[in-house]
Design an enzyme around this catalytic site. Structure first.
Site, PDB file in Angstrom:
ATOM      1  N   ASP A 209      35.278  40.956  35.102  1.00  6.68           N
ATOM      2  CA  ASP A 209      35.023  40.665  36.512  1.00  6.68           C
ATOM      3  C   ASP A 209      35.456  39.232  36.818  1.00  6.68           C
ATOM      4  OD1 ASP A 209      32.492  38.743  36.313  1.00  6.68           O
ATOM      5  OD2 ASP A 209      32.212  40.365  34.868  1.00  6.68           O
ATOM      6  N   ASP A 211      33.343  36.912  38.096  1.00  7.46           N
ATOM      7  CA  ASP A 211      32.105  36.187  38.343  1.00  7.46           C
ATOM      8  C   ASP A 211      31.819  36.276  39.848  1.00  7.46           C
ATOM      9  OD1 ASP A 211      30.075  34.776  36.748  1.00  7.46           O
ATOM     10  OD2 ASP A 211      30.546  33.066  38.022  1.00  7.46           O
TER      11      ASP A 211
END
Length: 289
Positions: A209, A211
């Site tokens: 991802d 973040d």
């Protein structure tokens, strides 16, 4: 001494396939019980030891992983090299979900985790200027590339305490002011403890991802992370399978990882605590005997 590879499997990597003479092995340590039993065997002619860091079924939170017991047990099993394969968030557009990052630096933001085997009764200071074994890191890059993964050569891993993900303000600070590239919750104190145990250490961060800093992705969604982890797991297993071809047999380590304690012990022999020394028999026995 023949090289023996230890694999610390993070979120999404709970097993290794294709080992010869495979068996689960329990190991007792003076630092408590490790995360799980160790899966041992041979892969491509290389002795291999695998430990699911969070335990099978993912039962240990990042703050509760028994890091000292895990590294001590690896040392007792004769491991010379530890490859940590860990899920992480990315602070860089180009380090996209699904990519791997071969870490070369760390920033430690963890708190409250025992980060050393040493202490009162036997004090030691090892260098962490270059916390990753470059020989092992290069082998991991070659293996991951051979496995078909997109691998970034170098990156700074910020270790946060967790278990919550970052706030937006934290994410921006780590990315813009601190210059971190990826973020995770487990590689500290692993890297420090491996250095104290004179074991070569390297990390492959599996990006799941962005973040919370990325304007087009918003907050971290655990559903997206799990989907990316599942996709990454195949590349992670293929990377491990390719490691025997690339690890090599060079000893001693040209980076000096296997001699990290050579001049690190500060406590005079006559002032060392016998109880502390007894707990250090595996990780520091080479220099304390």
């Amino acid at each position: 001494m023949a090289r023996k590879l230890g694999i610390l499997g993070g979120s999404g990597l709970y097993e290794i396939e294709g080992l010869e003479d495979a068996a689960w092995q329990e190991v007792e340590t003076p630092w408590g019980k490790p995360s799980d039993a160790f899966f041992t065997g041979r892969l491509g002619g290389l002795d291999l030891v695998f430990l699911p860091r969070h335990g099978r079924g993912h039962v240990h939170a990042p703050s509760d992983v028994p890091y000292r017991a895990n590294i001590d047990a690896m040392k007792r099993l004769g491991v010379t090299d530890i490859l940590s394969i860990s899920a992480c968030g990315s602070f860089r557009e180009g380090m996209a979900p699904g990519h791997f990052v071969a870490v070369d630096q760390f920033i430690d933001r963890t708190v409250g985790r025992p980060s050393s085997f040493f202490g009162s009764g036997c004090v030691a200071h090892v260098s962490m200027a270059h916390p990753v074994c470059d020989r092992l890191r290069s082998a991991a890059i070659a293996a991951a590339s051979a496995a078909g993964a997109t691998v970034h050569d170098g990156g700074t891993y910020l270790a946060m305490e967790g278990p919550q993900f970052s706030s937006l303000a934290e994410s921006r600070m780590y990315r813009e002011s601190w210059g971190a590239d990826i973020i995770g919750m487990t590689n500290m104190p692993e890297a420090k403890l491996a250095r104290e145990a004179e074991i070569c250490f390297a990390t492959l961060g599996m990006v799941t991802d962005y973040d919370s800093w990325h304007p087009d992705h918003g907050s971290v969604d655990i559903r997206d992370i799990l989907a990316t982890l599942a996709a990454n797991a195949g590349h992670a297993r293929a990377t491990v399978a390719a490691m025997p071809e690339h690890l090599g047999h060079e000893t001693p380590c040209p980076c000096g990882c296997d001699r990290a304690l050579e001049h690190a012990i500060m406590t005079a022999p006559g002032a060392r605590d016998p109880q502390r020394l007894a707990r250090l028999d595996a990780v520091a026995g080479r220099v304390l005997s």
